[in-house]
Design a protein around this motif. Structure first.
Motif, mmCIF file in Angstrom:
data_model
loop_
_atom_site.group_PDB
_atom_site.id
_atom_site.type_symbol
_atom_site.label_atom_id
_atom_site.label_comp_id
_atom_site.label_asym_id
_atom_site.label_seq_id
_atom_site.Cartn_x
_atom_site.Cartn_y
_atom_site.Cartn_z
ATOM 1 N N ALA A 29 0.830 -1.207 0.000
ATOM 2 C CA ALA A 29 0.000 0.000 0.000
ATOM 3 C C ALA A 29 0.866 1.258 0.000
ATOM 4 O O ALA A 29 1.944 1.294 0.570
ATOM 5 C CB ALA A 29 -0.902 -0.011 1.223
ATOM 6 N N SER A 30 0.374 2.268 -0.693
ATOM 7 C CA SER A 30 0.974 3.612 -0.635
ATOM 8 C C SER A 30 2.463 3.626 -0.979
ATOM 9 O O SER A 30 3.260 4.246 -0.264
ATOM 10 C CB SER A 30 0.759 4.215 0.755
ATOM 11 O OG SER A 30 -0.614 4.230 1.081
ATOM 12 N N ILE A 31 2.827 2.979 -2.067
ATOM 13 C CA ILE A 31 4.229 3.035 -2.494
ATOM 14 C C ILE A 31 4.553 4.456 -2.930
ATOM 15 O O ILE A 31 3.841 5.043 -3.736
ATOM 16 C CB ILE A 31 4.496 2.065 -3.649
ATOM 17 C CG1 ILE A 31 4.303 0.626 -3.188
ATOM 18 C CG2 ILE A 31 5.916 2.250 -4.179
ATOM 19 C CD1 ILE A 31 4.496 -0.390 -4.290
ATOM 20 N N SER A 32 5.628 5.007 -2.405
ATOM 21 C CA SER A 32 6.021 6.369 -2.780
ATOM 22 C C SER A 32 7.167 6.359 -3.793
ATOM 23 O O SER A 32 7.274 7.260 -4.618
ATOM 24 C CB SER A 32 6.424 7.170 -1.553
ATOM 25 O OG SER A 32 7.499 6.534 -0.884
ATOM 26 N N SER A 33 8.024 5.365 -3.700
ATOM 27 C CA SER A 33 9.125 5.287 -4.660
ATOM 28 C C SER A 33 9.617 3.861 -4.790
ATOM 29 O O SER A 33 9.409 3.040 -3.889
ATOM 30 C CB SER A 33 10.285 6.191 -4.244
ATOM 31 O OG SER A 33 10.901 5.696 -3.076
ATOM 32 N N MET A 34 10.268 3.597 -5.917
ATOM 33 C CA MET A 34 10.886 2.298 -6.174
ATOM 34 C C MET A 34 12.272 2.556 -6.730
ATOM 35 O O MET A 34 12.488 3.578 -7.394
ATOM 36 C CB MET A 34 10.040 1.493 -7.163
ATOM 37 C CG MET A 34 8.651 1.168 -6.642
ATOM 38 S SD MET A 34 7.685 0.151 -7.786
ATOM 39 C CE MET A 34 7.198 1.391 -8.966
ATOM 40 N N THR A 53 6.409 7.251 -7.572
ATOM 41 C CA THR A 53 5.099 6.879 -8.086
ATOM 42 C C THR A 53 4.303 8.165 -8.337
ATOM 43 O O THR A 53 4.668 9.243 -7.893
ATOM 44 C CB THR A 53 4.356 5.986 -7.101
ATOM 45 O OG1 THR A 53 4.225 6.664 -5.851
ATOM 46 C CG2 THR A 53 5.110 4.684 -6.908
ATOM 47 N N GLY A 54 3.222 8.049 -9.058
ATOM 48 C CA GLY A 54 2.417 9.233 -9.348
ATOM 49 C C GLY A 54 3.086 10.103 -10.401
ATOM 50 O O GLY A 54 2.802 10.018 -11.588
ATOM 51 N N PHE A 68 21.283 3.198 -18.470
ATOM 52 C CA PHE A 68 20.252 2.434 -17.760
ATOM 53 C C PHE A 68 18.934 3.190 -17.812
ATOM 54 O O PHE A 68 18.898 4.418 -17.886
ATOM 55 C CB PHE A 68 20.634 2.245 -16.293
ATOM 56 C CG PHE A 68 21.800 1.329 -16.046
ATOM 57 C CD1 PHE A 68 22.612 0.877 -17.067
ATOM 58 C CD2 PHE A 68 22.084 0.908 -14.751
ATOM 59 C CE1 PHE A 68 23.689 0.037 -16.828
ATOM 60 C CE2 PHE A 68 23.148 0.071 -14.485
ATOM 61 C CZ PHE A 68 23.948 -0.358 -15.533
ATOM 62 N N ALA A 69 17.838 2.431 -17.745
ATOM 63 C CA ALA A 69 16.516 3.033 -17.712
ATOM 64 C C ALA A 69 15.638 2.282 -16.721
ATOM 65 O O ALA A 69 15.542 1.056 -16.774
ATOM 66 C CB ALA A 69 15.882 3.003 -19.099
ATOM 67 N N ILE A 70 15.018 3.041 -15.828
ATOM 68 C CA ILE A 70 14.145 2.445 -14.813
ATOM 69 C C ILE A 70 12.692 2.687 -15.198
ATOM 70 O O ILE A 70 12.352 3.729 -15.767
ATOM 71 C CB ILE A 70 14.438 3.030 -13.412
ATOM 72 C CG1 ILE A 70 13.665 2.257 -12.334
ATOM 73 C CG2 ILE A 70 14.133 4.516 -13.359
ATOM 74 C CD1 ILE A 70 14.078 2.632 -10.909
ATOM 75 N N SER A 71 11.865 1.708 -14.911
ATOM 76 C CA SER A 71 10.429 1.873 -15.089
ATOM 77 C C SER A 71 9.733 1.149 -13.948
ATOM 78 O O SER A 71 10.272 0.197 -13.387
ATOM 79 C CB SER A 71 9.979 1.325 -16.441
ATOM 80 O OG SER A 71 10.264 -0.044 -16.556
ATOM 81 N N GLY A 72 8.555 1.607 -13.623
ATOM 82 C CA GLY A 72 7.853 1.012 -12.502
ATOM 83 C C GLY A 72 6.351 1.104 -12.659
ATOM 84 O O GLY A 72 5.848 1.989 -13.354
ATOM 85 N N ASP A 73 5.672 0.185 -12.022
ATOM 86 C CA ASP A 73 4.213 0.169 -12.021
ATOM 87 C C ASP A 73 3.784 -0.087 -10.578
ATOM 88 O O ASP A 73 3.831 -1.215 -10.111
ATOM 89 C CB ASP A 73 3.707 -0.935 -12.955
ATOM 90 C CG ASP A 73 2.196 -0.908 -13.128
ATOM 91 O OD1 ASP A 73 1.492 -0.474 -12.182
ATOM 92 O OD2 ASP A 73 1.716 -1.325 -14.181
ATOM 93 N N ASP A 74 3.389 0.980 -9.892
ATOM 94 C CA ASP A 74 3.044 0.821 -8.480
ATOM 95 C C ASP A 74 1.759 0.038 -8.303
ATOM 96 O O ASP A 74 1.558 -0.592 -7.273
ATOM 97 C CB ASP A 74 2.970 2.177 -7.778
ATOM 98 C CG ASP A 74 2.042 3.143 -8.478
ATOM 99 O OD1 ASP A 74 1.070 3.573 -7.858
ATOM 100 O OD2 ASP A 74 2.309 3.465 -9.645
ATOM 101 N N ALA A 75 0.882 0.063 -9.300
ATOM 102 C CA ALA A 75 -0.358 -0.713 -9.199
ATOM 103 C C ALA A 75 -0.060 -2.209 -9.237
ATOM 104 O O ALA A 75 -0.726 -3.004 -8.565
ATOM 105 C CB ALA A 75 -1.306 -0.329 -10.318
#
Length: 115
Positions: A29-34, A53-54, A68-75
């Motif tokens: 829940a409530s991930i703010s960063s990865m 996130t957001g 390098f390239a970062i990507s994320g999906d908090d859902a």
């Protein structure tokens, strides 16, 4: 207990590419960063890249910018790191991290770049 499971490490020649993936075993829940960190024996763990996130603001350490390239999906609670133009000095154990109400770490995946 939420666990982060990493995959994608391995052995590659200099100039090659690897893609690291990290997924949480349960919803966070409530991930703010990865982010992704790396560590070599005898040295402190260092931040490689992160994404909020957001707003999806990305940050990269100077030593990986442009490669390098970062990507994320908090859902989906997943974060990936695409690593291109790998160098021998990128050899390390790479750890993913997710920050929510608590901070979670993966177990680490070895990346070895040969010359």
């Amino acid at each position: 207990q939420v666990q982060l499971v990493e995959s994608g490490g391995g052995l590659v020649q200099a100039g090659g590419s690897l893609r690291l993936s990290c997924v949480a075993s349960a919803s966070i829940a409530s991930i703010s960063s990865m982010g992704w960190y790396r560590q070599v024996p005898g040295k402190q763990r260092e931040l490689v890249a992160s994404i909020t996130t957001g707003s999806k603001i990305k940050w990269y350490a100077n030593f990986v910018k442009g490669r390098f390239a970062i990507s994320g999906d908090d859902a989906k609670n997943t974060v990936t790191l695409q690593m291109n133009s790998l160098k021998v000095e990128d050899t390390a154990v790479y750890y993913c991290q997710m920050r929510g109400q608590s901070t979670y770490w993966g177990q680490g995946t070895q990346v070895t770049v040969s010359s």
